[in-house]
Design a protein around this motif. Structure first.
Motif, PDB file in Angstrom:
ATOM      1  N   MET A   1      10.262  66.973  26.987  1.00 53.65           N
ATOM      2  CA  MET A   1      11.666  66.744  27.307  1.00 53.65           C
ATOM      3  C   MET A   1      12.379  68.086  27.394  1.00 53.65           C
ATOM      4  SD  MET A   1      14.402  64.192  25.444  1.00 53.65           S
ATOM      5  CE  MET A   1      13.574  62.750  26.110  1.00 53.65           C
ATOM      6  N   GLY A   2      13.376  68.219  28.259  1.00 53.33           N
ATOM      7  CA  GLY A   2      14.074  69.466  28.463  1.00 53.33           C
ATOM      8  C   GLY A   2      15.068  69.762  27.353  1.00 53.33           C
ATOM      9  N   ASP A   3      15.896  70.788  27.605  1.00 50.32           N
ATOM     10  CA  ASP A   3      16.847  71.240  26.593  1.00 50.32           C
ATOM     11  C   ASP A   3      18.024  71.888  27.298  1.00 50.32           C
ATOM     12  OD1 ASP A   3      18.218  72.259  24.480  1.00 50.32           O
ATOM     13  OD2 ASP A   3      16.622  73.563  23.751  1.00 50.32           O
ATOM     14  N   VAL A   4      19.245  71.410  27.015  1.00 53.49           N
ATOM     15  CA  VAL A   4      20.426  71.964  27.682  1.00 53.49           C
ATOM     16  C   VAL A   4      20.704  73.396  27.257  1.00 53.49           C
ATOM     17  CG1 VAL A   4      21.529  69.724  28.006  1.00 53.49           C
ATOM     18  CG2 VAL A   4      21.953  71.015  25.900  1.00 53.49           C
ATOM     19  N   PHE A   5      20.142  73.834  26.125  1.00 49.23           N
ATOM     20  CA  PHE A   5      20.383  75.190  25.635  1.00 49.23           C
ATOM     21  C   PHE A   5      19.335  76.189  26.124  1.00 49.23           C
ATOM     22  CE2 PHE A   5      22.298  72.392  22.392  1.00 49.23           C
ATOM     23  CZ  PHE A   5      23.605  72.862  22.433  1.00 49.23           C
ATOM     24  N   ALA A   6      18.478  75.767  27.050  1.00 51.65           N
ATOM     25  CA  ALA A   6      17.390  76.638  27.494  1.00 51.65           C
ATOM     26  C   ALA A   6      17.887  77.913  28.182  1.00 51.65           C
ATOM     27  CB  ALA A   6      16.465  75.870  28.446  1.00 51.65           C
ATOM     28  N   GLU A   7      19.068  77.845  28.836  1.00 59.54           N
ATOM     29  CA  GLU A   7      19.593  79.010  29.535  1.00 59.54           C
ATOM     30  C   GLU A   7      20.308  79.989  28.608  1.00 59.54           C
ATOM     31  OE1 GLU A   7      19.484  79.962  32.815  1.00 59.54           O
ATOM     32  OE2 GLU A   7      17.985  78.386  33.079  1.00 59.54           O
ATOM     33  N   LEU A   8      20.481  79.631  27.363  1.00 59.82           N
ATOM     34  CA  LEU A   8      21.180  80.497  26.415  1.00 59.82           C
ATOM     35  C   LEU A   8      20.161  81.439  25.778  1.00 59.82           C
ATOM     36  CD1 LEU A   8      24.118  80.754  25.574  1.00 59.82           C
ATOM     37  CD2 LEU A   8      23.648  79.257  23.638  1.00 59.82           C
ATOM     38  N   VAL A   9      20.096  82.651  26.294  1.00 71.35           N
ATOM     39  CA  VAL A   9      19.032  83.591  25.948  1.00 71.35           C
ATOM     40  C   VAL A   9      19.380  84.385  24.693  1.00 71.35           C
ATOM     41  CG1 VAL A   9      17.680  85.557  26.763  1.00 71.35           C
ATOM     42  CG2 VAL A   9      18.428  83.795  28.375  1.00 71.35           C
ATOM     43  N   GLY A  10      18.436  84.428  23.756  1.00 73.83           N
ATOM     44  CA  GLY A  10      18.580  85.282  22.582  1.00 73.83           C
ATOM     45  C   GLY A  10      19.695  84.890  21.636  1.00 73.83           C
ATOM     46  N   GLN A  11      20.051  83.606  21.564  1.00 76.65           N
ATOM     47  CA  GLN A  11      21.181  83.153  20.734  1.00 76.65           C
ATOM     48  C   GLN A  11      20.722  82.056  19.778  1.00 76.65           C
ATOM     49  OE1 GLN A  11      23.740  84.958  21.042  1.00 76.65           O
ATOM     50  NE2 GLN A  11      23.594  85.813  23.095  1.00 76.65           N
ATOM     51  N   ALA A  65      27.044  78.715  26.961  1.00 78.19           N
ATOM     52  CA  ALA A  65      26.992  78.013  25.676  1.00 78.19           C
ATOM     53  C   ALA A  65      27.983  76.852  25.638  1.00 78.19           C
ATOM     54  CB  ALA A  65      27.288  78.993  24.539  1.00 78.19           C
ATOM     55  N   ALA A  66      29.194  77.087  26.153  1.00 78.85           N
ATOM     56  CA  ALA A  66      30.203  76.027  26.139  1.00 78.85           C
ATOM     57  C   ALA A  66      29.783  74.848  26.998  1.00 78.85           C
ATOM     58  CB  ALA A  66      31.539  76.589  26.624  1.00 78.85           C
ATOM     59  N   ARG A  67      29.262  75.131  28.181  1.00 78.60           N
ATOM     60  CA  ARG A  67      28.846  74.038  29.060  1.00 78.60           C
ATOM     61  C   ARG A  67      27.633  73.306  28.484  1.00 78.60           C
ATOM     62  NH1 ARG A  67      28.447  74.578  35.567  1.00 78.60           N
ATOM     63  NH2 ARG A  67      30.445  75.564  35.124  1.00 78.60           N
ATOM     64  N   ALA A  68      26.714  74.045  27.880  1.00 75.96           N
ATOM     65  CA  ALA A  68      25.545  73.401  27.271  1.00 75.96           C
ATOM     66  C   ALA A  68      25.972  72.500  26.107  1.00 75.96           C
ATOM     67  CB  ALA A  68      24.561  74.459  26.781  1.00 75.96           C
ATOM     68  N   THR A  79      20.953  64.797  21.691  1.00 70.09           N
ATOM     69  CA  THR A  79      21.856  65.940  21.590  1.00 70.09           C
ATOM     70  C   THR A  79      21.497  67.032  22.594  1.00 70.09           C
ATOM     71  OG1 THR A  79      20.469  66.883  19.835  1.00 70.09           O
ATOM     72  CG2 THR A  79      22.350  65.524  19.157  1.00 70.09           C
ATOM     73  N   GLY A  80      21.254  66.620  23.833  1.00 59.66           N
ATOM     74  CA  GLY A  80      21.026  67.614  24.877  1.00 59.66           C
ATOM     75  C   GLY A  80      19.637  67.593  25.467  1.00 59.66           C
ATOM     76  N   GLY A  86      24.221  62.051  31.626  1.00 58.14           N
ATOM     77  CA  GLY A  86      25.280  62.788  30.955  1.00 58.14           C
ATOM     78  C   GLY A  86      25.033  64.282  30.957  1.00 58.14           C
ATOM     79  N   CYS A  87      23.804  64.683  30.646  1.00 52.12           N
ATOM     80  CA  CYS A  87      23.461  66.106  30.636  1.00 52.12           C
ATOM     81  C   CYS A  87      23.501  66.697  32.040  1.00 52.12           C
ATOM     82  CB  CYS A  87      22.069  66.297  30.034  1.00 52.12           C
ATOM     83  SG  CYS A  87      21.975  66.021  28.244  1.00 52.12           S
ATOM     84  N   ARG A  88      22.858  66.015  32.978  1.00 57.36           N
ATOM     85  CA  ARG A  88      22.739  66.573  34.338  1.00 57.36           C
ATOM     86  C   ARG A  88      24.096  66.713  35.015  1.00 57.36           C
ATOM     87  NH1 ARG A  88      20.696  63.318  37.428  1.00 57.36           N
ATOM     88  NH2 ARG A  88      20.052  61.557  36.126  1.00 57.36           N
ATOM     89  N   THR A  89      24.947  65.704  34.894  1.00 53.12           N
ATOM     90  CA  THR A  89      26.252  65.790  35.559  1.00 53.12           C
ATOM     91  C   THR A  89      27.155  66.826  34.888  1.00 53.12           C
ATOM     92  OG1 THR A  89      27.029  63.917  34.211  1.00 53.12           O
ATOM     93  CG2 THR A  89      26.202  63.437  36.437  1.00 53.12           C
ATOM     94  N   THR A  90      27.039  66.972  33.575  1.00 52.44           N
ATOM     95  CA  THR A  90      27.841  68.003  32.898  1.00 52.44           C
ATOM     96  C   THR A  90      27.416  69.388  33.329  1.00 52.44           C
ATOM     97  OG1 THR A  90      28.187  66.586  30.956  1.00 52.44           O
ATOM     98  CG2 THR A  90      28.524  68.949  30.662  1.00 52.44           C
ATOM     99  N   LEU A  91      26.124  69.650  33.345  1.00 54.11           N
ATOM    100  CA  LEU A  91      25.627  70.963  33.744  1.00 54.11           C
ATOM    101  C   LEU A  91      25.934  71.249  35.210  1.00 54.11           C
ATOM    102  CD1 LEU A  91      22.174  71.015  31.900  1.00 54.11           C
ATOM    103  CD2 LEU A  91      24.298  72.155  31.222  1.00 54.11           C
ATOM    104  N   ALA A  92      26.007  70.185  36.019  1.00 52.60           N
ATOM    105  CA  ALA A  92      26.312  70.362  37.441  1.00 52.60           C
ATOM    106  C   ALA A  92      27.808  70.453  37.705  1.00 52.60           C
ATOM    107  CB  ALA A  92      25.717  69.208  38.242  1.00 52.60           C
ATOM    108  N   GLY A  93      28.616  70.170  36.683  1.00 53.61           N
ATOM    109  CA  GLY A  93      30.068  70.244  36.850  1.00 53.61           C
ATOM    110  C   GLY A  93      30.686  69.015  37.484  1.00 53.61           C
TER     111      GLY A  93
END
Length: 405
Positions: A1-11, A65-68, A79-80, A86-93
């Protein structure tokens, strides 16, 4: 399963905080009676509250981070997961209950903020959270900040505010807003972490990824651009050539003009397509080119609307020019930082490894004190521009200071 925080590098620490808060928010939704999140700035044991501030240096991923986190709050399965609607549409705006405010001009007006607060007060369409994400909240005008403060002081039970600012200094966000928010501090991602993302996720050759990550000074988006865009690399090379061009007063003014004109050209190219599309869409919506009775009156109305649009586009262009210029100044500061490191013989890797011979030679000519004075001149130029000094005046003064040493 994926993770909405995957793009948040080094945090890692920030991600753990946000995961706990998202889990707490999910538990709140599942609780009998659906008690709202705390509205007095205090968090529950899991850390969920109604207002957050994401801070960190440029490129640290504040808006990411805020969008994730917004996606994690809207996640259908947990939780993401990054896979549900819900996750896909939020990340897509495109999520109906997530308002994303990205200021295109120099500031966020009180009118924009009042309209946003009014919409944020509505009941969530999906029955979860009404989330407001404000990127660059440091651009709020005083009146806009006051409008936002009223909403944060008395938030609707299902509304969450996520603000992104460089810091919690009063110059970036008001003390009263800060006191009612939970702060998530992000750090500059290590170059190694950025390089690993470029190589592993984007398929960039490891050596290019390592160079781009170092040259971008931890800015993930900038590193991606340098790795993929030859034009971005050409602009950077032109900036790094500036120290060699400073041979006199005339050369200093020429270098300043070249830097300003390059920023203007980069900004114009960035906004040209958007500006043309907006103008064409507005004219079509208002019936431009129509004939017959009432056409003259409609034309006058169109002219007024177009004028308002052009005013907004001019503000966006100014912002784009300043952003482009600031990127150039950061690259230039990296060169003088490398010269300072070389003069001090510090065991630190250079930012611009491909320009290391030049910065080392400059260090031998200037010594550590001279390199530090030049670095301070660049930082002073950035501060002056942020304080609304005309960019050309600030850059010309900087170039003279770099030449004189």
């Amino acid at each position: 399963m994926g993770d909405v925080f995957a793009e948040l590098v080094g945090q890692e620490a920030a991600v753990e905080t946000l995961r706990r808060a998202a889990a707490d928010a999910l538990a709140t939704l599942s609780a009998a009676g659906g008690d709202p999140v705390p509205s007095d700035g205090a968090a529950t044991a899991g850390g969920m509250t109604h207002a957050w501030i994401f801070t960190g240096p440029p490129g640290s991923g504040r808006s990411v981070a805020a969008r994730a986190f917004a996606a994690a709050l809207q996640c259908v399965h947990g939780t993401g997961c990054a896979e549900c609607a819900g996750c896909r549409t939020t990340l897509a705006g495109t999520h109906a209950d997530v308002r994303l405010v990205v200021p295109e001009g120099l500031s966020i007006s009180v009118g924009e903020m009042r309209a946003l607060v009014l919409r944020a007060a509505t009941t969530p369409a999906g029955g979860r959270w009404q989330v407001v994400v404000i990127a660059d909240a440091d651009r709020l005008t005083e009146a806009a900040g006051n409008a936002l403060l009223k909403a944060i002081e008395e938030p609707p039970p299902r509304t969450v505010f996520l603000l992104c600012t460089p810091s919690t200094h009063p110059d970036d966000i008001s003390v009263t807003i800060r006191s009612r928010c939970r702060v998530v501090s992000l750090r500059q991602p290590p170059a190694e972490a950025v390089a690993a993302v470029l190589a592993g996720r984007d398929g960039v050759p490891p050596d290019v990824a390592a160079w781009a990550a170092a040259a971008a000074q931890g800015h993930v988006g900038r590193a991606r651009l340098l790795a993929a865009d030859p034009e971005a690399r050409r602009r950077r090379d032109a900036v790094l050539a500036v120290p060699r061009r400073l041979t006199g007063v005339g050369a200093a003014f020429d270098a300043a003009s070249a830097l300003i004109e390059a920023a203007e050209a980069e900004a114009a190219a960035a906004v040209a397509e958007t500006d043309a599309a907006e103008k064409a869409a507005l004219q079509t919506a208002l019936g431009a080119g129509g004939t017959g009775r009432g056409a003259a009156g409609a034309a006058r109305g169109i002219a007024g609307q177009v004028k308002d649009l052009e005013k907004r586009q001019k503000s966006r262009a100014t912002r784009a020019q300043r952003d482009a210029l600031d990127r150039a100044l950061v690259d230039l500061a990296g060169f003088y930082r490398d010269a300072l490191v070389a003069a001090l013989r510090a065991p630190v890797d250079p930012v611009h490894s491909d320009a290391a011979p030049l910065s080392t030679a400059a260090a031998e000519k200037w010594n550590a004190e001279g390199a530090l004075r030049r670095l301070e001149a660049i930082l002073a130029c950035r501060t002056a521009i942020a304080s609304n000094v005309k960019p050309r005046i600030a850059v010309e003064a900087m170039m003279l200071a770099l030449w004189r040493g």
